[in-house]
Write an enzyme that holds these catalytic residues in place. Structure first.
Site, PDB file in Angstrom:
ATOM      1  N   LYS A   1      -0.359   6.719   4.874  1.00  0.00           N
ATOM      2  CA  LYS A   1       0.313   5.603   5.150  1.00  0.00           C
ATOM      3  C   LYS A   1       1.720   5.933   5.248  1.00  0.00           C
ATOM      4  O   LYS A   1       2.591   5.343   6.039  1.00  0.00           O
ATOM      5  CB  LYS A   1       0.174   4.772   3.705  1.00  0.00           C
TER       6      LYS A   1
ATOM      7  N   CYS B   1       1.929   4.215  -0.948  1.00  0.00           N
ATOM      8  CA  CYS B   1       1.159   4.059  -2.285  1.00  0.00           C
ATOM      9  C   CYS B   1      -0.396   3.744  -1.850  1.00  0.00           C
ATOM     10  O   CYS B   1      -0.643   3.014  -0.921  1.00  0.00           O
ATOM     11  CB  CYS B   1       1.953   3.028  -3.164  1.00  0.00           C
ATOM     12  N   ASP B   2      -1.070   3.928  -2.631  1.00  0.00           N
ATOM     13  CA  ASP B   2      -2.544   3.497  -2.645  1.00  0.00           C
ATOM     14  C   ASP B   2      -3.199   3.167  -4.178  1.00  0.00           C
ATOM     15  O   ASP B   2      -2.806   4.501  -4.870  1.00  0.00           O
ATOM     16  CB  ASP B   2      -3.364   4.189  -1.743  1.00  0.00           C
ATOM     17  N   SER B   3      -3.956   2.446  -4.620  1.00  0.00           N
ATOM     18  CA  SER B   3      -4.482   2.508  -5.855  1.00  0.00           C
ATOM     19  C   SER B   3      -5.973   2.175  -5.658  1.00  0.00           C
ATOM     20  O   SER B   3      -6.694   1.506  -4.786  1.00  0.00           O
ATOM     21  CB  SER B   3      -3.985   1.225  -6.540  1.00  0.00           C
TER      22      SER B   3
ATOM     23  N   GLY C   1      -1.734   6.629  -6.040  1.00  0.00           N
ATOM     24  CA  GLY C   1      -1.007   7.946  -5.616  1.00  0.00           C
ATOM     25  C   GLY C   1       0.190   7.286  -5.006  1.00  0.00           C
ATOM     26  O   GLY C   1       0.443   6.264  -4.494  1.00  0.00           O
TER      27      GLY C   1
END
EC number: 3.6.1.9
Length: 231
Positions: free
Chosen positions: A61, A84-86, A121
């Site tokens: 991203k 970010c990623d969750s 992340g």
């Protein structure tokens, strides 16, 4: 010293609110990443742990947005870009956003009264001309990327869910909130009453760990307060 500019590569209102509450006013540019394709490509080199998977997506991203900025999408370019990623890990299974109300309902029936791990992340790209003046990346936490001026880290927090009733699950799913968030729950919204315990950084559960971001910034020689918006 003037405030450094941060570009958030995320559509998440919770991440934006978290940064604003901490004194940071980022700009936002949402990435166009095909998440399943990114993960499939990464898994071609071997299995991915949940902590690694969110970092791979956060990196994709951030890099997607950096490419658009450098391609003329924004002038002047920001100093820093954050992706970010969750995902929620439960019984070794990685759970992102549910695809339907039925899936959200089934997921909550599996989660209630149990504990999962919410992984978030973070990937930071330093676009400053003097960004090569980084600190020692051998310190615990941040890991350097395979390109200059990039690094990332995953925040992992244990979350224990309440033993909610079927009626509560149905009412929660009917609000639509679980369909828009990783793990089908929020801690800062309607789902907050259904989270009994958090062990770790609660900001990471919201979707952006402020202590993690601070460490990433320090590794690039940036002091956290340099991001505070002018009052």
């Amino acid at each position: 010293m003037s405030t450094l500019s941060l570009l958030l590569a995320s559509a998440s209102p919770a991440r934006l609110t978290t940064l604003r509450a901490a004194g940071v006013e980022p700009e936002v540019l949402v990435s166009g990443v095909d998440e399943p394709a990114v993960l499939d490509a990464a898994r071609a080199d071997g299995p991915l742990s949940p902590a690694d998977a969110v970092l791979v997506l956060a990196r994709a991203k951030a890099r997607d947005v950096v490419g658009r900025v450098r391609g003329g999408g924004k002038d002047p370019a920001p100093d820093l870009v954050l992706g970010c990623d969750s995902m929620l890990e439960l019984d070794g299974e990685v759970l992102g956003k549910p695809a339907s109300p039925g899936e959200a309902r089934d997921r909550w029936r599996a989660m209630r009264g149990r504990t999962g791990v919410l992984h978030t992340g973070h990937w930071l790209v330093d676009l400053r001309d003097d960004g090569d003046r980084a600190r020692d990346l051998a310190a615990p936490g941040p890991v350097p990327g395979d390109r200059p001026h990039e690094l990332g880290e995953t925040s992992s927090t244990s979350v224990t869910f309440a033993d909610v009733t079927d009626a509560e699950i149905d009412a929660y799913v009917a609000t639509g909130e679980p369909l828009h968030v990783a793990g089908a729950f929020t801690i800062d919204g309607l789902g907050g009453a259904f989270v009994e315990r958090v062990d770790g950084d609660h900001h990471g559960v919201v979707g952006l760990s402020l202590p993690t971001l601070r460490r990433l910034l320090l590794a690039r020689g940036v002091v956290w307060t340099d991001l505070w918006s002018a009052s």
